[in-house]
Scaffold this active site. Structure first.
Site, short mmCIF file in Angstrom:
data_model
loop_
_atom_site.label_atom_id
_atom_site.label_comp_id
_atom_site.label_asym_id
_atom_site.label_seq_id
_atom_site.Cartn_x
_atom_site.Cartn_y
_atom_site.Cartn_z
N PRO A 30 33.17 60.69 4.92
CA PRO A 30 32.08 61.33 4.19
C PRO A 30 30.76 61.44 4.96
O PRO A 30 30.14 62.50 5.00
CB PRO A 30 31.94 60.47 2.93
CG PRO A 30 33.29 59.88 2.72
CD PRO A 30 33.84 59.64 4.09
N SER A 49 25.83 60.58 3.70
CA SER A 49 24.99 60.84 4.87
C SER A 49 23.56 60.39 4.62
O SER A 49 22.89 59.88 5.54
CB SER A 49 25.02 62.32 5.22
OG SER A 49 26.33 62.75 5.54
N GLY A 75 29.14 63.58 -2.75
CA GLY A 75 30.07 63.08 -1.75
C GLY A 75 29.44 62.89 -0.39
O GLY A 75 28.76 61.90 -0.13
N CYS A 76 29.62 63.88 0.47
CA CYS A 76 29.19 63.72 1.86
C CYS A 76 27.68 63.75 2.03
O CYS A 76 27.16 63.14 2.97
CB CYS A 76 29.87 64.79 2.72
SG CYS A 76 31.67 64.57 2.81
N VAL A 77 26.97 64.45 1.16
CA VAL A 77 25.50 64.43 1.25
C VAL A 77 24.99 63.04 0.91
O VAL A 77 24.15 62.47 1.64
CB VAL A 77 24.87 65.48 0.33
CG1 VAL A 77 23.35 65.33 0.29
CG2 VAL A 77 25.23 66.89 0.80
#
Length: 217
Positions: A122, A156, A151-153
């Protein structure tokens, strides 16, 4: 009487991180998978609007000389490097190398001077060179856009802050398949890890940064 949630969080987490002096734009996983109605990852209007906003921000960053970095999920045809993430979330096989759904979304072909970070998990930072690349370039702020917010935001965002970068999440330029997870995760990131701003605010910051840099020359 129960305390309002916004008041409660403002009292506990109301501080702003502010902006940095040397930002970089990170565009997380704007892949065709989220725009293909036949793909299980299809994100609908939320993802469509996010890409439009992110492209405007990207154009402004390029205009004022702020570095642009794109991320992609890239999995071996065997799926082996997808590990537990792919085991849990089977639709991620949309990101197997060579599949049309793994390509960048229409309108987001990387420019020659834009770095592309390939990842399997992710966070844009986990298992990649992103943190060291930003540090070596003297970057102190990460402007985050991308998919998906929940998710990935979010992953990060947490890692960006953990690596010591001032982190700014642009709400209009992040998207999800449903407004509930989108809004809930923006709320939580704004409380604990980053400043969440809208497109107009980040564009105004970038314009002001350009003026400051011009005056210093």
């Amino acid at each position: 009487m129960a305390e309002d949630l916004g008041d409660n969080y403002a009292r506990a987490y109301g501080k702003k991180a502010g902006f940095g002096a040397r930002p970089a734009l990170v565009m997380v996983d704007f892949a065709h998978a989220y725009y293909d109605p036949d793909c299980p990852l299809y994100g609908g209007q939320g993802c469509i609007d996010a890409l439009a906003s992110a492209l405007r921000i990207r154009a402004k960053c390029r205009e004022v000389g702020v570095p642009v970095i794109l991320t992609e999920v890239s999995l071996h045809p065997s799926g082996l490097d997808g590990g537990r993430f792919l085991q849990k979330a089977k639709p991620l096989d949309a990101f197997i190398q060579g599949r049309a759904t793994a390509a960048f979304a229409q309108g987001l072909a990387p420019e020659a001077d834009e770095l592309v970070i390939s990842k399997q998990y992710p966070s844009a930072f986990f298992g990649t060179s992103l943190a060291s690349t930003l540090t070596a370039a003297g970057i102190d702020q990460v402007i985050l856009t991308g998919l998906t917010t929940s998710g990935c935001v979010r992953a990060s965002c947490v890692d960006s802050m953990s690596h010591g970068f001032i982190t700014t999440v642009v709400s209009d330029a992040c998207g999800d398949r449903h407004p509930g997870p989108h809004e809930a995760n923006l709320f939580d990131m704004n409380a604990k890890y980053a400043d969440v701003v809208d497109e107009a605010e980040i564009l105004a910051f970038l314009d002001a940064l350009a003026v400051t840099r011009a005056a210093a020359e």
